[in-house]
Design an enzyme around this catalytic site. Sequence first.
Site, short mmCIF file in Angstrom:
data_model
loop_
_atom_site.label_atom_id
_atom_site.label_comp_id
_atom_site.label_asym_id
_atom_site.label_seq_id
_atom_site.Cartn_x
_atom_site.Cartn_y
_atom_site.Cartn_z
N TYR A 59 0.82 -1.20 0.00
CA TYR A 59 0.00 0.00 0.00
C TYR A 59 0.86 1.26 0.00
O TYR A 59 1.55 1.57 0.97
CB TYR A 59 -0.93 0.02 1.21
CG TYR A 59 -1.86 -1.17 1.30
CD1 TYR A 59 -2.17 -1.95 0.19
CD2 TYR A 59 -2.44 -1.51 2.51
CE1 TYR A 59 -3.01 -3.05 0.29
CE2 TYR A 59 -3.31 -2.60 2.62
CZ TYR A 59 -3.58 -3.36 1.51
OH TYR A 59 -4.42 -4.43 1.61
N HIS A 125 0.31 -12.02 1.15
CA HIS A 125 -0.71 -11.21 0.47
C HIS A 125 -1.29 -11.92 -0.75
O HIS A 125 -2.46 -11.74 -1.09
CB HIS A 125 -0.07 -9.88 0.04
CG HIS A 125 -1.01 -8.75 -0.12
ND1 HIS A 125 -0.61 -7.44 -0.08
CD2 HIS A 125 -2.35 -8.71 -0.31
CE1 HIS A 125 -1.65 -6.64 -0.25
NE2 HIS A 125 -2.71 -7.39 -0.40
N SER A 204 -13.05 -5.18 1.45
CA SER A 204 -14.07 -4.61 0.56
C SER A 204 -15.47 -5.10 0.93
O SER A 204 -16.24 -5.52 0.06
CB SER A 204 -13.76 -4.92 -0.91
OG SER A 204 -12.56 -4.30 -1.31
N PRO A 205 -15.85 -5.03 2.22
CA PRO A 205 -17.15 -5.57 2.61
C PRO A 205 -18.34 -4.70 2.21
O PRO A 205 -19.49 -5.11 2.38
CB PRO A 205 -17.03 -5.65 4.14
CG PRO A 205 -16.09 -4.54 4.50
CD PRO A 205 -15.08 -4.53 3.37
N ARG A 208 -16.44 -2.25 -2.55
CA ARG A 208 -15.58 -1.19 -3.07
C ARG A 208 -16.32 0.14 -3.17
O ARG A 208 -16.12 0.92 -4.10
CB ARG A 208 -14.98 -1.60 -4.41
CG ARG A 208 -14.15 -2.90 -4.32
CD ARG A 208 -13.42 -3.23 -5.60
NE ARG A 208 -12.69 -4.49 -5.50
CZ ARG A 208 -11.46 -4.62 -5.01
NH1 ARG A 208 -10.82 -3.57 -4.56
NH2 ARG A 208 -10.88 -5.81 -4.98
N GLY A 209 -17.18 0.37 -2.18
CA GLY A 209 -17.91 1.62 -2.09
C GLY A 209 -19.28 1.62 -2.71
O GLY A 209 -20.12 2.46 -2.39
#
Length: 337
Positions: A59, A125, A204-205, A208-209
């Site tokens: 990140y 990852h 991303s629950p 993703r918005g």
Amino acid sequence: MSLLPSPRTVGPFTVKAIGLGCMNLSHAYLPRPDAQQAVRLLRHALDVGVDFFDTAALYGFGANEELLGRTLMHRRDAFTLASKCVLGGKDGQRGIDGSPAAITATLEDSLRRLQVEHIDLYYLHRLDPNVPIEESVGALARAVEAGKIGAIGLSEMSAATLRRAHAVHPIAAMQTEYSPWTRNAEVAVLDACGDLGVAFVAFSPVARGVLAGGVGADGVPEGDIRAAMPRFQSPHFERNMELAAAFGAIAADAGCTMAQLSLAWVLSRRPWVIAIPGTTSIAHLDEDLATLTLDLSADTLAAVDALFTFEAVSGPRYQRAAQAQVDTETWDGEPMA
């Protein structure tokens, strides 16, 4: 169903059912917050009791770990810290290296950037197809023995890979995308986690918005990682926004926000599921955490199930190159880029 009395276990750690994914403070999503905004969000999260923070070497190519290192570590005993290796960056490009040497070097870099001597939970990852999972896990097992990490996690891997890894060293957590619009975990790995006593950490629950009302009809900005994902491209995007509108109606009928409904649905799936939504907004963070006080009916959650069948969402989850980097199961008939 109230979710408040259900803390979750991650290996030797006990955490609230909702933590904080820190990626979008430094990476992938736009617009990105300035440094002061990111610091305020992280410190507010600590102040309101968030006790599980998730970052990664990838990140911001280390910038996110550095951000957490200079912002949170004065209260190190207040939270469980998670980071990740294998998927990283070199010369501004992401790549995978699951060799023991690379894992060891990345861990040392993570410890330095985070300004700690010990990371509670350290994930692989991604699965490096060129390195047996046993070798990658073995490198982290040695890091556990050396006291540099407390527990081992995997990310975006299958039930079969989880079982192979767990045979080498106990795995504490599996992190994979999971929301009403991405349900691949239900094929096998979610129940495998239950069988083995492994926490399932949903990234991303809120889709993703999209299932937080955070994506409008114009889509996402150019340069945002989501812009390259088929679900955010025409004609898939328009269909998916219709689903989001229907989802919003269910949330309104239930008296909660879209984000809260999505998080509640995720947490209701199994008692070993933890959600780590990300945000750049203090107000949105507080909204997410308020999910833990909700009392939603079984009928409301069933309505989400009925809306988001496996086939409902239009378009593949990832573009071809990104899909090739994940080991998660696919469902019969799932579209591929």
